[in-house]
Scaffold this active site. Structure first.
Site, short mmCIF file in Angstrom:
data_model
loop_
_atom_site.label_atom_id
_atom_site.label_comp_id
_atom_site.label_asym_id
_atom_site.label_seq_id
_atom_site.Cartn_x
_atom_site.Cartn_y
_atom_site.Cartn_z
N GLU A 240 39.94 45.57 32.52
CA GLU A 240 40.86 45.75 31.45
C GLU A 240 42.37 46.14 31.79
O GLU A 240 43.31 45.45 31.72
CB GLU A 240 40.34 46.29 30.37
CG GLU A 240 41.33 45.89 28.88
CD GLU A 240 41.05 44.52 28.46
OE1 GLU A 240 42.11 43.89 28.00
OE2 GLU A 240 40.16 43.88 28.96
N HIS B 30 42.21 41.73 34.94
CA HIS B 30 41.42 40.94 35.87
C HIS B 30 39.93 41.00 35.63
O HIS B 30 39.37 42.12 35.84
CB HIS B 30 41.72 41.09 37.33
CG HIS B 30 41.09 40.28 38.17
ND1 HIS B 30 41.63 38.79 38.13
CD2 HIS B 30 40.44 40.38 39.17
CE1 HIS B 30 41.00 38.25 39.41
NE2 HIS B 30 40.30 39.21 39.84
N HIS B 31 39.23 39.92 35.07
CA HIS B 31 37.99 40.01 34.50
C HIS B 31 36.87 39.24 35.52
O HIS B 31 37.26 38.06 35.84
CB HIS B 31 37.89 39.73 33.18
CG HIS B 31 38.74 40.28 32.12
ND1 HIS B 31 40.37 39.71 32.00
CD2 HIS B 31 38.77 41.63 31.74
CE1 HIS B 31 41.05 40.90 31.25
NE2 HIS B 31 40.21 41.71 31.14
N HIS C 72 41.45 32.62 39.03
CA HIS C 72 41.37 31.47 38.49
C HIS C 72 42.68 30.86 38.51
O HIS C 72 42.85 29.68 38.94
CB HIS C 72 40.75 31.36 37.12
CG HIS C 72 39.32 31.87 37.21
ND1 HIS C 72 38.09 30.95 37.60
CD2 HIS C 72 38.94 32.88 36.52
CE1 HIS C 72 37.20 31.55 37.23
NE2 HIS C 72 37.34 32.94 36.78
N GLU C 73 43.67 31.47 38.25
CA GLU C 73 45.36 31.05 38.02
C GLU C 73 45.73 30.59 39.75
O GLU C 73 46.47 29.77 39.83
CB GLU C 73 46.10 31.69 37.40
CG GLU C 73 46.24 33.18 37.76
CD GLU C 73 45.68 34.16 37.18
OE1 GLU C 73 46.20 35.08 36.98
OE2 GLU C 73 44.66 34.05 36.58
N ASP D 226 41.07 40.34 43.17
CA ASP D 226 39.87 40.32 43.51
C ASP D 226 39.10 41.50 44.39
O ASP D 226 38.41 42.03 44.08
CB ASP D 226 39.09 39.02 43.94
CG ASP D 226 39.73 37.93 43.15
OD1 ASP D 226 39.30 37.89 41.88
OD2 ASP D 226 40.26 36.99 43.54
#
Length: 103
Positions: A58, A62-63, A80-81, A89
């Site tokens: 949080e 970045h989940h 993802h973006e 990551d």
């Protein structure tokens, strides 16, 4: 825009993250992501790990993609973006390693 890791940076990052798999190297279903399955003593330990990681995720905004079955937590990380693995990551994976006790 967030940039994906270069092949050289990815190699260095994965060398510092024991047990993490580069999913882009998978033959059957390649994906620009990294993954690891963590094993714990029991469900309580696994769920505690997820709760501690959730706080970090949080803060980083970045989940992870993850699943929990009893004492196992399977994690996949990809930004993802950016369409693949980024420093976000690597940062989250390193935090997971620290939380899990450097497994």
């Amino acid at each position: 825009m967030i940039d994906r890791l270069t092949p050289e940076r990815r190699k260095v990052a994965l060398a510092a993250l024991p047990g993490w798999e580069d999913l882009s190297k998978r033959g059957e279903a390649p994906r620009d992501a990294i993954a690891k399955t963590f094993g714990f003593a029991d469900f309580n330990a696994a769920f505690g790990f997820m709760a501690r990681v959730a706080l970090v995720a949080e803060k980083l905004d970045h989940h992870p993609e993850w699943t929990n079955v009893y004492k196992t937590v399977a994690v996949t990380l990809s930004t993802h973006e950016a369409g693949g693995v980024t420093e976000r990551d690597v940062t989250l994976a390193a935090a997971m390693e620290k939380i899990a006790g450097g497994r």
